[in-house]
Write a protein that holds these residues in place. Sequence first.
Motif, PDB file in Angstrom:
ATOM      1  N   UNK A   9       1.297  -1.371   0.198  1.00  0.00           N
ATOM      2  CA  UNK A   9       0.161  -0.019   0.044  1.00  0.00           C
ATOM      3  C   UNK A   9       1.146   1.094   0.143  1.00  0.00           C
ATOM      4  N   UNK A  10       0.396   2.256  -0.396  1.00  0.00           N
ATOM      5  CA  UNK A  10       1.055   3.550  -0.618  1.00  0.00           C
ATOM      6  C   UNK A  10       0.717   5.016   0.868  1.00  0.00           C
ATOM      7  N   UNK A  75      -5.512 -10.679  -6.388  1.00  0.00           N
ATOM      8  CA  UNK A  75      -5.957  -9.292  -6.922  1.00  0.00           C
ATOM      9  C   UNK A  75      -4.864  -8.468  -5.475  1.00  0.00           C
ATOM     10  N   UNK A  76      -4.233  -9.204  -4.696  1.00  0.00           N
ATOM     11  CA  UNK A  76      -3.021  -8.899  -3.735  1.00  0.00           C
ATOM     12  C   UNK A  76      -2.302  -8.127  -4.227  1.00  0.00           C
ATOM     13  N   UNK A  77      -2.003  -8.874  -5.469  1.00  0.00           N
ATOM     14  CA  UNK A  77      -0.638  -8.749  -5.967  1.00  0.00           C
ATOM     15  C   UNK A  77      -0.572  -7.116  -6.720  1.00  0.00           C
ATOM     16  N   UNK A 102      -3.307  -0.928   7.801  1.00  0.00           N
ATOM     17  CA  UNK A 102      -2.485  -2.700   8.123  1.00  0.00           C
ATOM     18  C   UNK A 102      -2.416  -3.192   7.302  1.00  0.00           C
ATOM     19  N   UNK A 103      -1.522  -4.574   6.762  1.00  0.00           N
ATOM     20  CA  UNK A 103      -1.664  -5.999   6.125  1.00  0.00           C
ATOM     21  C   UNK A 103      -1.427  -6.831   7.921  1.00  0.00           C
ATOM     22  N   UNK A 136      -9.511   1.859  -2.634  1.00  0.00           N
ATOM     23  CA  UNK A 136      -8.009   0.752  -3.025  1.00  0.00           C
ATOM     24  C   UNK A 136      -8.184   0.462  -4.340  1.00  0.00           C
ATOM     25  N   UNK A 137      -6.893   0.783  -5.404  1.00  0.00           N
ATOM     26  CA  UNK A 137      -6.414   0.731  -6.553  1.00  0.00           C
ATOM     27  C   UNK A 137      -5.535  -0.112  -7.091  1.00  0.00           C
ATOM     28  N   UNK A 138      -6.199  -1.154  -7.944  1.00  0.00           N
ATOM     29  CA  UNK A 138      -5.361  -1.900  -8.589  1.00  0.00           C
ATOM     30  C   UNK A 138      -4.467  -1.422  -9.774  1.00  0.00           C
ATOM     31  N   UNK A 139      -3.547  -1.993 -10.559  1.00  0.00           N
ATOM     32  CA  UNK A 139      -2.560  -1.719 -11.294  1.00  0.00           C
ATOM     33  C   UNK A 139      -2.363  -3.194 -12.456  1.00  0.00           C
ATOM     34  N   UNK A 140      -2.480  -3.826 -13.149  1.00  0.00           N
ATOM     35  CA  UNK A 140      -1.766  -4.413 -14.023  1.00  0.00           C
ATOM     36  C   UNK A 140      -3.111  -5.345 -13.928  1.00  0.00           C
TER      37      UNK A 140
END
Length: 406
Positions: A9-10, A75-77, A102-103, A136-140
């Motif tokens: 997460x950023x 999705x976590x990846x 937090x994870x 939350x944001x997902x890439x690729x």
Amino acid sequence: MEALLRPRIMLSLTIILIPIFLFISGASSHQIRINNAERRIDLSTHIVKVFLTLKVENTGKTSASEILLAFPPTQVDHLAFLEALAATGKKKKKTYVSLAVKPTQLPDAPNETNYYTIVLANPLNTGETATLEILYILTHSLEPFPVEISQSESQLVYYRDSALILSPYHIKQQTTFIKIPSNKVESFTRVEPTDRAGNELKYGPYEDRPPYSYSPLLVHFENNNPFSVVEELVREVEISHWGNLQITEQYKLAHAGARHKGIFSRVDYQSKPTFSGVSSFKHLLARLPPRVHSVYYRDEIGNISTSHLRADSWKISELEIEPRYPLFGGWRATFVIGYGLPLEDFLFESSDGRRYLNFTFGCPLVETVVDKLTIKVSCVAGRSKRPFCCCSFSCRATSRDQVFLP
């Protein structure tokens, strides 16, 4: 100093490792119930944005201080950003409180489910409810299909998810909305009730779903928006004692959409822009800090004149650039952007006498994914150039942090 980080997460540039434990106080699936869940998935660009609203209730006998979020491993990846807010009030009178995320690791997670813990600002007592708004944001996460297209074809992509929200809690009622760029949909999975209106799909409402319910869905649709991915970005920050902050950014840019096949016709591209090369892109927008000066844009051949700067003295500045050639799927380009900034806007002194640089680590290009980002910070005092910090890490979203000067 050089460190390699891979943030999930950023919200922070440091990964927090949480030890495995048998039970999270206040977050038991038997203690929390989700009365209503609404999820809105925005597929307008190649960056997937998910807005999730949860109305949770404590049905247990003790107070709850944490809420669990569950994500499938696929999705976590690709998770680049995660933020949670506690909302109070209604409509225009709503107020929001940022919550720590937090994870978390749990034993015996079904189907390799991954978890994040939302820490509530105030414990949720028995019978009380709370509203959480999560982004939350997902890439690729969009798969081009077909994987190769000609210059005259539109780009079609797959998006995979679940019609039911993955959660360790019982969900009393839930609805999912999926927004796509246009009305052109090849196919989509139906999990009744399912409705379509224009460029939006609606799944649900679904009633009384037990924990870890999952129903795969697949949407095949047209998306011709730029799939701009910076495979590597090296950002050099040079601090001059003469009052200037010089930024140099070296880009390796790629079009990550469906690969171009066949020949490229410049005549068709220019004469038929609405039909030829609709999935390509030739414009990028960079949002730079205010009071920017001495801006340049070049590649290995030399200066590129196809750029336009809209500078504002007090607000953000915008630099519109055009690569030397349009980018089709699988094509790449390398270039450099440089600019100067007043040092007084970013260098400060603390009460204990230390100086610190407050400058964004993130990429200024709008709607662009960064796979690898390297930050190099150096001081220039007189004729000497002394590097004191170099940070290298992989990321998929912009972030902010402070660099302390010795």
